[in-house]
Design an enzyme around this catalytic site. Sequence first.
Site, PDB file in Angstrom:
ATOM      1  CB  ILE A 171      -0.944   0.002   1.225  1.00  0.00           C
ATOM      2  CG1 ILE A 171      -1.836   1.251   1.238  1.00  0.00           C
ATOM      3  CG2 ILE A 171      -0.189  -0.121   2.536  1.00  0.00           C
ATOM      4  CD1 ILE A 171      -2.887   1.244   2.361  1.00  0.00           C
ATOM      5  CB  SER A 172       1.200   4.126  -2.294  1.00  0.00           C
ATOM      6  OG  SER A 172       1.402   3.397  -3.481  1.00  0.00           O
ATOM      7  CD  GLN A 173       5.849   7.769   0.712  1.00  0.00           C
ATOM      8  OE1 GLN A 173       6.690   7.173   0.063  1.00  0.00           O
ATOM      9  NE2 GLN A 173       6.134   8.786   1.492  1.00  0.00           N
TER      10      GLN A 173
END
Length: 220
Positions: free
Chosen positions: A68-70
């Site tokens: 999951i992207s920051q």
Amino acid sequence: MSRRFQGIGMTSRRTRERMISRLREQGITNGKVLAVMTETPRHIFVDEALESRAYEDTALPIGHNQTISQPYIVAKMTELLLEKAPLRKVLEIGTGCGYQTAILAKLVDQVYTVERIAPLMKKARDTLWELNIKTVGFKHSDGGWGWPEQAPFDGILAAAAPVEIPEALLQQMAVGGVMVIPVGREGQQVLHRITRTEEGFVDEAVEAVTFVPFLSGVSG
């Protein structure tokens, strides 16, 4: 909204508001993006063991060698996508856990999202259903093919980095449409914003990023 969605302690609304303050400090200015990220419980998109880290400014594993992207990257890509005009139809390449999908779905009329890993797609679909988000179409497919049956798209957002932008995605952009996509080999990736005009494509290089590679094929 259930207690789980509301969160407690490190998953509470107060923690989300601290994340939003950090995003403002990092240069995110779109009020609608910030408001949606305040209301969306990021912790329900990660495994329970990682929930307390959900609002840190870091990418987290979601299984199947994906992340999951920051929060900053989610906010930045969404802001870039929406900066020029409101969007009606958006194609997302790489559903992942569905967090970016949820953010988009609250800001545009319809999201079409493609995921090559079937278990991730199913889990994301279930999570979005729990959140009562029903303006998303899902497709288990190779992201490089896009979703030609639903094209053209006003916006395209990709959550994985190809070495070169797939031609099929460029051709599925509407005139005036915008694509936000990381491009490049590992360690050399740059976030790009592509705008389609009557004459062709305008390419803006935004900033260095780190994403999982854009892989072809599908996984059951």
